[in-house]
Scaffold this motif. Sequence first.
Motif, PDB file in Angstrom:
ATOM      1  N   ALA A  69       0.833  -1.210   0.000  1.00  0.00           N
ATOM      2  CA  ALA A  69       0.000   0.000   0.000  1.00  0.00           C
ATOM      3  C   ALA A  69       0.863   1.254   0.000  1.00  0.00           C
ATOM      4  CB  ALA A  69      -0.924  -0.007   1.214  1.00  0.00           C
ATOM      5  N   CYS A 120       2.338   1.764  -3.512  1.00  0.00           N
ATOM      6  CA  CYS A 120       1.352   2.215  -4.505  1.00  0.00           C
ATOM      7  C   CYS A 120       0.950   3.671  -4.295  1.00  0.00           C
ATOM      8  CB  CYS A 120       0.115   1.328  -4.444  1.00  0.00           C
ATOM      9  SG  CYS A 120       0.402  -0.333  -5.050  1.00  0.00           S
ATOM     10  N   ARG A 121       1.017   4.152  -3.063  1.00  0.00           N
ATOM     11  CA  ARG A 121       0.566   5.513  -2.755  1.00  0.00           C
ATOM     12  C   ARG A 121       1.605   6.565  -3.060  1.00  0.00           C
ATOM     13  NH1 ARG A 121      -1.383   5.641   3.170  1.00  0.00           N
ATOM     14  NH2 ARG A 121       0.852   5.838   3.291  1.00  0.00           N
ATOM     15  N   ARG A 122       2.863   6.287  -2.826  1.00  0.00           N
ATOM     16  CA  ARG A 122       3.919   7.291  -2.925  1.00  0.00           C
ATOM     17  C   ARG A 122       4.480   7.364  -4.340  1.00  0.00           C
ATOM     18  NH1 ARG A 122       4.796  10.117   1.978  1.00  0.00           N
ATOM     19  NH2 ARG A 122       3.856   8.828   3.547  1.00  0.00           N
TER      20      ARG A 122
END
Length: 82
Positions: free
Chosen positions: A17, A20-22
């Motif tokens: 997670a 995928c976010r950064r």
Amino acid sequence: MIALVYGMVLALLIPIAVACRRTDVWHLLAGFTSLSTKVAVLMLVVSVVRDDWMIGLVGVIILSVGNAGLMLLANLLWSSEP
């Protein structure tokens, strides 16, 4: 013992997670390094449960060599940014 393996697999979702976010390369590589470490420890647990030393050997190689190369790559990419 099976609950431990399931808990470790659920813990693998946290660095995925983060990755995928950064969009920053440093955070992305740190997330993948954390994922690599967790997979290697999971391999060691599975090798003890199955009594298979070859799986454990691969986990030890990943722990000792894999993360060092990934962090060296992150350091090189960090220093080359403008």
